[in-house]
Design a protein around this motif. Sequence first.
Motif, mmCIF file in Angstrom:
data_model
loop_
_atom_site.group_PDB
_atom_site.id
_atom_site.type_symbol
_atom_site.label_atom_id
_atom_site.label_comp_id
_atom_site.label_asym_id
_atom_site.label_seq_id
_atom_site.Cartn_x
_atom_site.Cartn_y
_atom_site.Cartn_z
ATOM 1 N N SER A 55 0.862 -1.178 0.000
ATOM 2 C CA SER A 55 0.000 0.000 0.000
ATOM 3 C C SER A 55 0.903 1.233 0.000
ATOM 4 C CB SER A 55 -0.900 0.006 1.233
ATOM 5 O OG SER A 55 -0.130 0.236 2.391
ATOM 6 N N PHE A 56 0.309 2.392 -0.291
ATOM 7 C CA PHE A 56 1.110 3.615 -0.315
ATOM 8 C C PHE A 56 1.654 3.931 1.083
ATOM 9 C CE2 PHE A 56 1.636 8.290 -0.341
ATOM 10 C CZ PHE A 56 2.634 8.352 -1.296
ATOM 11 N N ASP A 57 0.874 3.660 2.131
ATOM 12 C CA ASP A 57 1.349 3.895 3.504
ATOM 13 C C ASP A 57 2.548 3.006 3.837
ATOM 14 O OD1 ASP A 57 -0.608 5.811 3.927
ATOM 15 O OD2 ASP A 57 -2.043 4.350 4.731
ATOM 16 N N GLU A 58 2.472 1.737 3.427
ATOM 17 C CA GLU A 58 3.605 0.829 3.651
ATOM 18 C C GLU A 58 4.837 1.298 2.877
ATOM 19 O OE1 GLU A 58 1.464 -3.473 4.363
ATOM 20 O OE2 GLU A 58 1.604 -2.709 2.300
ATOM 21 N N MET A 59 4.605 1.803 1.672
ATOM 22 C CA MET A 59 5.713 2.295 0.852
ATOM 23 C C MET A 59 6.346 3.533 1.502
ATOM 24 S SD MET A 59 7.421 1.539 -1.841
ATOM 25 C CE MET A 59 6.358 0.525 -2.814
ATOM 26 N N GLN A 60 5.527 4.429 2.040
ATOM 27 C CA GLN A 60 6.066 5.608 2.718
ATOM 28 C C GLN A 60 6.921 5.210 3.923
ATOM 29 O OE1 GLN A 60 2.347 7.756 3.398
ATOM 30 N NE2 GLN A 60 3.156 9.470 2.185
ATOM 31 N N GLU A 61 6.459 4.238 4.677
ATOM 32 C CA GLU A 61 7.223 3.769 5.831
ATOM 33 C C GLU A 61 8.553 3.159 5.387
ATOM 34 O OE1 GLU A 61 6.832 0.468 9.362
ATOM 35 O OE2 GLU A 61 4.990 1.361 8.585
ATOM 36 N N LEU A 62 8.520 2.396 4.318
ATOM 37 C CA LEU A 62 9.735 1.795 3.777
ATOM 38 C C LEU A 62 10.719 2.877 3.341
ATOM 39 C CD1 LEU A 62 11.136 -0.868 2.902
ATOM 40 C CD2 LEU A 62 10.018 -0.579 0.702
ATOM 41 N N ILE A 63 10.213 3.908 2.695
ATOM 42 C CA ILE A 63 11.066 5.011 2.232
ATOM 43 C C ILE A 63 11.670 5.736 3.431
ATOM 44 C CG2 ILE A 63 11.026 7.265 1.088
ATOM 45 C CD1 ILE A 63 8.889 6.036 -0.826
ATOM 46 N N ARG A 64 10.878 6.009 4.448
ATOM 47 C CA ARG A 64 11.394 6.709 5.635
ATOM 48 C C ARG A 64 12.476 5.897 6.349
ATOM 49 N NH1 ARG A 64 5.739 7.560 7.017
ATOM 50 N NH2 ARG A 64 5.075 9.337 5.791
ATOM 51 N N ASN A 65 12.322 4.577 6.360
ATOM 52 C CA ASN A 65 13.312 3.720 7.018
ATOM 53 C C ASN A 65 14.584 3.566 6.193
ATOM 54 O OD1 ASN A 65 11.638 3.276 9.203
ATOM 55 N ND2 ASN A 65 10.767 1.417 8.353
ATOM 56 N N ALA A 66 14.471 3.655 4.879
ATOM 57 C CA ALA A 66 15.629 3.394 4.007
ATOM 58 C C ALA A 66 16.431 4.651 3.674
ATOM 59 C CB ALA A 66 15.166 2.729 2.714
ATOM 60 N N ILE A 67 15.786 5.820 3.714
ATOM 61 C CA ILE A 67 16.436 7.042 3.253
ATOM 62 C C ILE A 67 16.497 8.047 4.398
ATOM 63 C CG2 ILE A 67 16.335 8.906 1.559
ATOM 64 C CD1 ILE A 67 14.656 6.981 -0.176
ATOM 65 N N ALA A 68 17.682 8.594 4.638
ATOM 66 C CA ALA A 68 17.857 9.538 5.739
ATOM 67 C C ALA A 68 17.539 10.977 5.324
ATOM 68 C CB ALA A 68 19.288 9.455 6.267
ATOM 69 N N ASP A 69 17.793 11.346 4.078
ATOM 70 C CA ASP A 69 17.625 12.722 3.616
ATOM 71 C C ASP A 69 16.145 13.039 3.376
ATOM 72 O OD1 ASP A 69 18.106 15.249 2.582
ATOM 73 O OD2 ASP A 69 18.543 14.505 0.564
ATOM 74 N N GLU B 237 15.180 13.973 -0.284
ATOM 75 C CA GLU B 237 15.158 12.813 -1.161
ATOM 76 C C GLU B 237 13.923 11.945 -0.892
ATOM 77 O OE1 GLU B 237 18.359 9.547 -2.853
ATOM 78 O OE2 GLU B 237 18.835 10.672 -1.055
ATOM 79 N N GLN B 238 13.535 11.847 0.382
ATOM 80 C CA GLN B 238 12.317 11.118 0.729
ATOM 81 C C GLN B 238 11.106 11.721 0.026
ATOM 82 O OE1 GLN B 238 11.789 11.209 4.976
ATOM 83 N NE2 GLN B 238 13.398 9.702 5.384
ATOM 84 N N GLN B 239 11.002 13.051 0.076
ATOM 85 C CA GLN B 239 9.860 13.728 -0.543
ATOM 86 C C GLN B 239 9.845 13.548 -2.052
ATOM 87 O OE1 GLN B 239 10.127 17.750 0.867
ATOM 88 N NE2 GLN B 239 9.044 17.291 2.784
ATOM 89 N N ALA B 240 11.022 13.606 -2.686
ATOM 90 C CA ALA B 240 11.089 13.444 -4.142
ATOM 91 C C ALA B 240 10.637 12.047 -4.554
ATOM 92 C CB ALA B 240 12.513 13.715 -4.633
ATOM 93 N N ILE B 241 11.079 11.049 -3.817
ATOM 94 C CA ILE B 241 10.708 9.670 -4.139
ATOM 95 C C ILE B 241 9.225 9.438 -3.854
ATOM 96 C CG2 ILE B 241 11.073 7.260 -3.485
ATOM 97 C CD1 ILE B 241 14.041 7.961 -3.143
ATOM 98 N N GLU B 242 8.741 9.952 -2.717
ATOM 99 C CA GLU B 242 7.325 9.785 -2.392
ATOM 100 C C GLU B 242 6.434 10.449 -3.437
ATOM 101 O OE1 GLU B 242 6.364 10.977 1.603
ATOM 102 O OE2 GLU B 242 7.717 9.490 2.474
ATOM 103 N N ALA B 243 6.839 11.627 -3.940
ATOM 104 C CA ALA B 243 6.049 12.321 -4.959
ATOM 105 C C ALA B 243 5.989 11.508 -6.248
ATOM 106 C CB ALA B 243 6.642 13.705 -5.228
ATOM 107 N N ALA B 244 7.141 10.939 -6.636
ATOM 108 C CA ALA B 244 7.172 10.130 -7.868
ATOM 109 C C ALA B 244 6.328 8.873 -7.722
ATOM 110 C CB ALA B 244 8.617 9.769 -8.209
ATOM 111 N N ILE B 245 6.393 8.239 -6.572
ATOM 112 C CA ILE B 245 5.646 7.006 -6.354
ATOM 113 C C ILE B 245 4.153 7.296 -6.157
ATOM 114 C CG2 ILE B 245 5.367 5.083 -4.731
ATOM 115 C CD1 ILE B 245 8.384 5.049 -4.429
ATOM 116 N N LYS B 246 3.831 8.455 -5.581
ATOM 117 C CA LYS B 246 2.424 8.807 -5.358
ATOM 118 C C LYS B 246 1.664 8.885 -6.680
ATOM 119 C CE LYS B 246 -0.609 11.873 -2.893
ATOM 120 N NZ LYS B 246 -0.740 12.906 -1.898
ATOM 121 N N ASP B 247 2.314 9.412 -7.730
ATOM 122 C CA ASP B 247 1.673 9.471 -9.051
ATOM 123 C C ASP B 247 1.297 8.071 -9.534
ATOM 124 O OD1 ASP B 247 1.987 12.209 -9.087
ATOM 125 O OD2 ASP B 247 3.832 12.157 -10.295
ATOM 126 N N ILE B 248 2.188 7.131 -9.348
ATOM 127 C CA ILE B 248 1.913 5.755 -9.785
ATOM 128 C C ILE B 248 0.781 5.158 -8.951
ATOM 129 C CG2 ILE B 248 2.882 3.415 -9.823
ATOM 130 C CD1 ILE B 248 5.491 4.633 -10.735
#
Length: 187
Positions: free
Chosen positions: A116-130, A133-144
Motif C-alpha cells: 500500500s502507499f502507507d507501507e511504501m512511505q514507511e519503507l522510504i522513511r526507514n531506508a532514506i535519511a535525507d 530525497e524522501q519527498q522526491a521519491i514519495e512524490a514520484a511514487i504517489k503518481d503511480i
Amino acid sequence: MGLHNDSMKLLQEIYDVCYNQHNHAYNISIKYFSGLTREARMQLESQLLYLKDESLITDYAPCSGTPFSVRPTSLGIQTVEQIAETVAPSSITIHGNVSGIVGNTVTGNTINQGYSFDEMQELIRNAIADPAEQQAIEAAIKDIYSRIEKEEPLEKGMLNKVATNIERYQGIIAAVGQTLTSYLLKM
C-alpha cells in the motif's frame, strides 16, 4: 564416491574433533601429512579447499608443523547438524472453494497484493535519511499509486521518473516492482 560426499565426511570428522572431543581446531601435522601418498594428499587438499569454497570451514590458526588447522563455520555446523534455514513466505496462499462451483476446491492459488502507499512511505522513511530525497521519491511514487487506485494506465515516463530516484535503494525497487507486477497482472 565424489568430492562432495568425501568432503562432507571430512566435515563431519572436523565437527566431531572440534565439538565432540572439545578441541579448538582440526589439525593435521606435517608428519601425518607427509606420510600420506601423493594421491591421498591431493585428495585431502581438494576436500579442504572444497569445504573452504563452500564457507563450511575456515582457517583456525597457522602453526609451524601443522599444514592444516581448520574449524567449522556456523554454516558448516548447520550442515552437519542438518539444520535448514526457514525462509518466510513472501506471498499469501489461499485455499478454498471456487466461487460459483459447488464441491470443487482450488488449492495453491497465490495472491500477490503488493504494498500500500502507507507501507511504501514507511519503507522510504526507514531506508532514506535525507528528507528532501524522501519527498522526491514519495512524490514520484504517489503518481503511480494514484493511477493504480483509479485503475488507469501509466503514462509514458512515469516509471523512468521513479527509477532515476530509487536506483540506489534495492528494497524500494523490489517493493515498487512487486506492486507494479501485481497491478499489471490484474489489468
